[in-house]
Design an enzyme around this catalytic site. Sequence first.
Site, PDB file in Angstrom:
ATOM      1  N   ASN A 528       0.769  -1.240   0.000  1.00  0.00           N
ATOM      2  CA  ASN A 528       0.000   0.000   0.000  1.00  0.00           C
ATOM      3  C   ASN A 528       0.803   1.295   0.000  1.00  0.00           C
ATOM      4  O   ASN A 528       0.235   2.351  -0.239  1.00  0.00           O
ATOM      5  CB  ASN A 528      -0.920   0.031   1.218  1.00  0.00           C
ATOM      6  CG  ASN A 528      -1.890  -1.118   1.213  1.00  0.00           C
ATOM      7  OD1 ASN A 528      -2.679  -1.255   0.282  1.00  0.00           O
ATOM      8  ND2 ASN A 528      -1.834  -1.955   2.233  1.00  0.00           N
ATOM      9  N   TYR A 529       2.086   1.236   0.302  1.00  0.00           N
ATOM     10  CA  TYR A 529       2.839   2.482   0.444  1.00  0.00           C
ATOM     11  C   TYR A 529       4.045   2.631  -0.470  1.00  0.00           C
ATOM     12  O   TYR A 529       4.552   3.723  -0.632  1.00  0.00           O
ATOM     13  CB  TYR A 529       3.297   2.641   1.898  1.00  0.00           C
ATOM     14  CG  TYR A 529       2.163   2.961   2.815  1.00  0.00           C
ATOM     15  CD1 TYR A 529       1.637   4.248   2.855  1.00  0.00           C
ATOM     16  CD2 TYR A 529       1.595   1.992   3.626  1.00  0.00           C
ATOM     17  CE1 TYR A 529       0.580   4.555   3.675  1.00  0.00           C
ATOM     18  CE2 TYR A 529       0.530   2.290   4.458  1.00  0.00           C
ATOM     19  CZ  TYR A 529       0.033   3.577   4.481  1.00  0.00           C
ATOM     20  OH  TYR A 529      -1.021   3.887   5.289  1.00  0.00           O
ATOM     21  N   LEU A 530       4.529   1.523  -1.003  1.00  0.00           N
ATOM     22  CA  LEU A 530       5.756   1.603  -1.777  1.00  0.00           C
ATOM     23  C   LEU A 530       5.460   1.605  -3.268  1.00  0.00           C
ATOM     24  O   LEU A 530       4.894   0.646  -3.793  1.00  0.00           O
ATOM     25  CB  LEU A 530       6.663   0.420  -1.411  1.00  0.00           C
ATOM     26  CG  LEU A 530       7.014   0.382   0.078  1.00  0.00           C
ATOM     27  CD1 LEU A 530       7.831  -0.843   0.406  1.00  0.00           C
ATOM     28  CD2 LEU A 530       7.747   1.656   0.474  1.00  0.00           C
TER      29      LEU A 530
END
Length: 571
Positions: A528-530
């Site tokens: 979800n973040y990278l």
Amino acid sequence: VFICVLKGVRLWEEGKSSDTQKWSSLEHKGPYFPPEYEPLPDNICFYYDGQPMKLSPATEEIVTFYAKMLDHEYTSKEVFQNNFFSDWKEVRTSIQERKLIKTLSKCDFSQIHKYFVEKSEERKNMTKEEKQVLKEEASRLMEEYGFCLLDGHREKIGNFKLEPPGLFRGRGEHPKMGKLKKRIQPEDVTINCGQDSKIPAPPAGHRWKRVQHDNTVTWLASWLENIHGRPKYIMLNPSSKLKGEKDWQKYETARRLKMKVDSIRKQYRRDWTSREMKSRQRGVAIYFIDKLALRAGNEKDDESADTVGCCSLRVEHITLHRRLDGQEHMVEFDFLGKDSIRYYNKVPVEKQVFKNLKLFIKHKDPEDDLFDRITTVKLNKTLNECMPGLTAKVFRTFNASTTLQDQLNKLTTEGMTVEEKILSYNRANRAVAILCNHQRAAPKTFEKSMQLLQEKIQKKKEQIEEAKKELKEAKKAHKDAPSDKSKKLLEKKEKAVQRLSEQLKKLQLQETDHEENKVIALGTSKLNYLDACITVAWCKKHQVPVEKIYNKTQRDKFAWAIDMTDENFQF
DNA sequence: AACTCTACTTAGAAATTCTTGT
DNA sequence: ACAAGAATTTCTAAGTAGAGTT
């Protein structure tokens, strides 16, 4: 006037449709309903106050929910028990059940519990053939309900099965834990599909709550969940084009923040000395969000666990230390965040931030809001003025992806083997997970597997000792009576020591990796973040096969990045 | 500006499947 | 072949945030 209004409406509609239309055709089979309740066999019974008692199917089903959970910690909690008991009470129809069952402590679910334990044991012990049949059944289901047709493409659905009824299990100290989650009826479900698509058929004898054709939303079906009365949706799988494009967009927004972040940082530092309290609070809040990757912290009702994010921090969640651990101006954070995961951190802050925090907590009680003059809405409004599309959560994405890229650059060197590179990647990933505070319960098998690893290491060390001794002897023998044979033996022994030492190093590396991962969850940040482009570019640049980093699901989700990224990509 | 409703992303636990060492 | 452990998948709760309403 009429014409103007008409024009206005048209313009608005056009504006809306051009950036909010999500699809032009959508067809699907509707959700899959879980199987109906199967009553217990006659020899399995509920006991009240020592007496067997036949329950009506409706109440019996609810009892099985509880019985199945009996050896879970949840059932030992008073809130859980009380919620369960009062919801169960409401469903009891027969006079006998209503009159007789007065207290949970006299209820005996053990026979039912045992029945389900045995059943699941049976399932586990099924033959290969029986399991194969089940598997085929599942894949048939997937084939029929698991896909939709969106703009002519067959796309996988994320959650085509409706959630079965059960007892609600919240995270943390949830006031509603144990409440009955009701079975969803077709009459509860709204269907969303294309105007001229085939409308999915409701189960025989039933009808949908509503059928709509709204192409400004992406969901296929929705219902109101009865615990909080919030809507739930059936949506596409992350591998779909629709989700993929949105995901890509998210990282592009984060990359725009990269261009803007210096001026934003300057601005919030300026706010620290503003005359206005709300500007100071906003400045410190954005600083926390930026520096510590805190979540925005929307307001929540008290019908859920007491958790907070940045804007909802209370005075009791921070402690100010003029000096701590040899550093000045330290802030100690201790609060429960999303999913009741504890955030504990001691951070040095700028003197001005420290002064402001002192000011914010002055004359306040522990349970007062730290930032009483701002809200997430106001904060996001400010951010949006700095950069279109900027909200608090963009900082998490931005800082996570930036950290990954920096760490990868720092930790990867050319001479490394693929294995070492993978370890570097995991290290970089871990740095992000720590930043975002992604934690998990230590695996149940952790201690055991750690011990096993340590035994292996010990054994290896002994082997090395032994090999060294042999090497020494070989050396001596060669010195005493040099010969081809003694030379060969010496070389062999040298090689053996070297090989064993390498194996030891690898094991020790594994041990570190394992230890460091004990309570850190890498998956959430990876998913979800990278920005997947960073990973794909790194793989290409360092000749690491992308399958070594991303499994099948992840490759499907990040197909957009795998397709288009070259090794020169910079976040 | 507070409140409500809605739609979407992010999250860890649990269940299931796969891999590995014996 | 099988059991243990690791990896992956599934499940659904719990966030964020925008829009509409009062």
